[in-house]
Design an enzyme around this catalytic site. Structure first.
Site, PDB file in Angstrom:
ATOM      1  N   ASP A 284       0.867  -1.169   0.000  1.00 33.25           N
ATOM      2  CA  ASP A 284       0.000   0.000   0.000  1.00 33.25           C
ATOM      3  C   ASP A 284       0.908   1.224   0.000  1.00 33.25           C
ATOM      4  O   ASP A 284       1.619   1.485   0.968  1.00 33.25           O
ATOM      5  CB  ASP A 284      -0.931   0.019   1.218  1.00 33.25           C
ATOM      6  CG  ASP A 284      -1.940   1.133   1.081  1.00 33.25           C
ATOM      7  OD1 ASP A 284      -2.879   1.191   1.881  1.00 33.25           O
ATOM      8  OD2 ASP A 284      -1.790   1.957   0.159  1.00 33.25           O
TER       9      ASP A 284
HETATM   10  C1  GLC Z   1      -3.508   4.826  -0.509  1.00 36.46           C
HETATM   11  C2  GLC Z   1      -4.528   3.894   0.116  1.00 36.46           C
HETATM   12  C3  GLC Z   1      -4.884   2.708  -0.731  1.00 36.46           C
HETATM   13  C4  GLC Z   1      -4.856   3.117  -2.187  1.00 36.46           C
HETATM   14  C5  GLC Z   1      -3.421   3.429  -2.540  1.00 36.46           C
HETATM   15  C6  GLC Z   1      -3.271   3.920  -3.987  1.00 36.46           C
HETATM   16  O1  GLC Z   1      -2.558   5.183   0.433  1.00 36.46           O
HETATM   17  O2  GLC Z   1      -4.232   3.405   1.411  1.00 36.46           O
HETATM   18  O3  GLC Z   1      -6.175   2.249  -0.323  1.00 36.46           O
HETATM   19  O4  GLC Z   1      -5.345   2.074  -3.014  1.00 36.46           O
HETATM   20  O5  GLC Z   1      -2.829   4.363  -1.659  1.00 36.46           O
HETATM   21  O6  GLC Z   1      -3.975   5.104  -4.150  1.00 36.46           O
END
Ligand code: GLC
Length: 745
Positions: A284
């Site tokens: 993430d």
């Molecule tokens: C963000 C979120 C995640 C998302 C990712 C890409 O920090 O935690 O849910 O899919 O980054 O945007």
């Protein structure tokens, strides 16, 4: 069946198995044939994902030579890159690389692309799997026509703490309902087969237990027993695996002291081991590098080692795989087999998506124009939105309003808002006005006839103490037959990094309600939010309350449909609504304790507060209709069952109201005595039915051993003989019918 025919069947089945094996083998063979050609640097490139410059959904690292890295095969995927033009231009660069491995384009298509649907928590309140699947399907159709082939959704985190702003993305507090919704969303996004042109590869997130962040503070630690993890937080992820989700995303939190991104118990033992998950895991955002902040690794070198060893296959944004994996292989800290496994998983998905056959298959300008202008899509959004609105209160049947109402005063800071209605995780679509929304004001204008006068006043802002607008609001209220007050949060007060220590309605909005009520006019309150809020004054004094969440493109029309009864509200809450922030965490499937609070008495040495009820303001499964429903004639085909057996349950539901409507009938069970204590009740099934006025339907449920099972002290999944209560409810508190049965040895 004669011998000849049997022989024919056998030969035919062998051919089909060979064909399928050959076909399946073809993808695996193709993956291996590409892998054999790849240098270590190119392999690591596939494990590397950057944010494009279109927008950012986290702290961005600026890279000037992204194109150069793509040309050198050092980058396998981009996120936040949308639109045929932009994705095509990047894919063209990828085709200049030595092996021409196509890029994957990922995006948070959480509840819509151009057409915005209700936020997922609102949609979940529909308990309507077809509606939820349709929402994901249309979102996928639009986004895949815009060059995107991978969505970072569904978010399947169970959440019991509305201080956590990300409750808006999920499906609430219950693992059974959450699992059903996870399945519906994966099916909606991926369609019948991964690689259908109208499909997006799904990504179940955030693995795991991110919704249990201590204090409801985003990114905070999570500490829980294995039993809670397996019984409550993991089931929706398993449902996503069973539904064929192509990818997983790990989570920012540490779980019991080990960051999820470097957690091999989660990613290897459970996901890729016990669940045999064949897709790949993406970090993430910068969670690989964030393990340094966690204090779990010393530096980027160790972070990359920890993550790839634990089963994280792709590094979003942190650049630690890019910067350290080659050295780790050379230092024999990371075997090449581990790198190859990660790359195989990624390449397999690119093949399944058809990107090797045609890297530009998602980049068709005509299809993009057609998909983004399909008139069916806003209609679908309106239908899903209507089903997501929860009727919390309706004293003296104030609602539905008559279409002959002469004068309506529509007041509040959200009446004419546009983009607010999209909630968090909307998508900025190139060339599309992000205010492409039917406001609540416009929805009412579309609904009422010439005989109705609409008056408007903002009254106040969402936040702040300024009451200068009250006088104008009160003045138009006095002229009206009915007042509608639209209040709530700002859309970006829930979502990622939007935790709140106090979840009351902000500003002076409830003060405004007080002034409006003082005019003696009937006031209908609309509450717009991405989470359960605390609004005790409104609950006590407003005669009618609709929880309208953030409903997306067709907000105004769907709210007007419900206000005037063109849609009879049917939604029910999927999270407990606290009376006070001080009650949190609060959820329905709690244990009884040794000193259960019998009612709201707060003084008799029982598990209660001395200053407040322990019960939520509105419970899980609660929601009213303009109709009332009679539950009757609960029947069990037997009162005893053996392990492996089952009990058929039936009951009747009758619509006693004046409106055709829908009812969500909920089946709860309680295991009265267990080797580990069991919840006072747990949702084990439900049925959403349509009933015309006066109509009766018989509903059937089946109770099997699985529904009685739990993890015992040895963490074995067992059903223990004993007495069980069965409760049929219109909510987890409004139990209409009861019975009991035994599980015998
Ligand atoms: C963000 C979120 C995640 C998302 C990712 C890409 O920090 O935690 O849910 O899919 O980054 O945007």
């Amino acid at each position: 069946m004669n011998k000849l025919f049997k022989g024919f069947l056998f030969i035919a089945s062998c051919i089909s198995v060979m064909h399928v094996t050959a076909q399946k083998k073809t993808i695996d063979q193709k993956v291996d044939s590409v892998l054999r050609l790849m240098t270590l640097e190119e392999k690591i490139g596939q494990m590397n994902q950057y944010n494009d410059d279109w927008t950012a959904t986290g702290p961005v690292t600026l890279d000037s030579d992204k194109a150069g890295q793509v040309r050198k095969g050092q980058l396998g995927s981009l996120l936040n890159c949308v639109g045929v033009d932009r994705t095509r231009s990047w894919q063209n660069i990828a085709m200049e690389s030595r092996l021409k491995i196509p890029l994957l384009f990922g995006q948070d298509i959480i509840h819509g692309y151009k057409t915005t649907f209700p936020i997922p928590l609102a949609e979940a309140c529909s308990w309507d799997m077809d509606a939820i699947e349709l929402s994901a399907r249309i979102s996928a159709t639009e986004a895949s026509a815009s060059g995107i082939n991978w969505t970072f959704a569904p978010m399947v985190d169970i959440a019991r703490d509305p201080r956590w702003g990300r409750v808006m993305e999920g499906a609430g507090e219950d693992p059974y309902l959450g699992s059903m919704i996870a399945r519906a969303r994966v099916k909606g996004f991926q369609g019948n087969k991964l690689g259908d042109l109208n499909s997006l590869m799904a990504c179940a997130k955030h693995f795991a237990a991110y919704g249990a962040a201590i204090g409801g503070r985003d990114y905070n630690s999570v500490d829980m027993s294995d039993r809670l993890l397996w019984e409550v937080y993991l089931p929706p992820f398993k449902a996503a695996v069973d539904a064929g989700a192509g990818t997983f995303m790990n989570s920012f939190n540490d779980l019991n002291g080990v960051p999820a991104t470097g957690n091999s118990y989660l990613q290897r033992d459970i996901l890729k081991g016990k669940w045999n998950f064949k897709g790949f895991v993406v970090s993430d955002w910068g969670s690989v590098g964030e393990m340094i902040n966690h204090g779990n690794v010393k530096d980027g070198y160790e972070a990359a080692l920890s993550a790839v060893t634990a089963g994280c296959d792709m590094d979003m944004e942190s650049r630690n795989f890019k910067n350290h994996l080659a050295q780790l292989v050379k230092d024999k800290k990371v075997p090449m087999t581990l790198v190859d496994d990660a790359v195989r998983r990624i390449l397999r998905k690119k093949f399944e998506l058809g990107l090797f056959d045609d890297p530009f298959r998602f980049c068709n300008k005509e299809r993009e124009t057609q998909a983004l202008n399909n008139p069916e899509h806003p209609l679908a959004s309106r239908s899903v939105a209507e089903k997501s609105i929860v009727l919390l209160k309706n004293e003296n049947h104030l609602l539905p309003l008559s279409k002959n109402t002469k004068t309506i005063a529509f007041i509040g800071p959200l009446v004419k808002a546009l983009k607010q209605n999209k909630g968090f995780w909307d998508v900025e679509v190139p060339g599309v006005d992000s205010n492409f929304i039917v406001s609540q004001w416009e929805g009412l204008q579309n609904k009422v006839g010439a005989g109705t006068t609409l008056l408007y006043a903002k009254g106040c802002e969402i936040e702040g103490t300024n009451k200068d607008g009250f006088a104008e609001a009160v003045a138009i209220a006095k002229q009206a037959d009915v007042v509608i007050l639209s209040i709530g949060e700002r859309r970006d007060m829930s979502g990622e990094a939007k935790s709140r220590s106090n979840i009351g309605i902000p500003g002076v909005q409830e003060d405004l309600l007080k002034e409006l009520l003082a005019t003696g006019k009937p006031v209908v309150v609309l509450i717009n939010a991405g989470r359960p809020l605390v609004f005790e004054y409104t609950v006590e004094h407003a005669p009618a309350i609709l929880y309208t969440w953030w409903l997306g493109s067709e907000s105004g029309n769907s709210i007007a449909d419900v206000l005037f009864g063109d849609y009879n509200p049917s939604a029910k809450l999927v999270m407990s609504f606290p009376r006070s922030t001080g009650q949190i965490p609060i959820y329905y499937s709690h244990f009884n304790t040794g000193r259960p609070a019998r009612s709201d008495d707060n003084h008799n040495y029982n598990s209660s507060y001395n200053d407040l009820s322990i019960y939520p303001r509105y419970e899980f499964g609660y929601g009213l209709s303009y109709s009332t429903f009679l539950y009757s004639n609960l029947q069990l085909d037997r009162k005893q069952m053996k392990p492996g057996g089952s009990i058929d349950v039936s009951l009747s539901v009758t619509n006693l109201g004046k409106y055709d409507g829908e009812e969500i009938v909920q089946l709860y069970l309680r295991d009265r005595v267990g080797s580990v204590v069991r919840p006072v009740l747990e949702l084990k099934d439900f049925s959403k039915i349509k009933l015309k006025v006066g109509e009766t339907k018989v509903i059937h449920f089946k109770i099997d051993t699985e529904k009685l099972s739990f993890y015992n002290q040895k963490m074995q999944w067992v059903a223990e003989p004993g007495d069980f209560d069965i409760m049929i409810g219109a909510s987890s508190k409004d139990i209409r019918l009861k019975d009991e049965f035994k599980l015998v040895k």
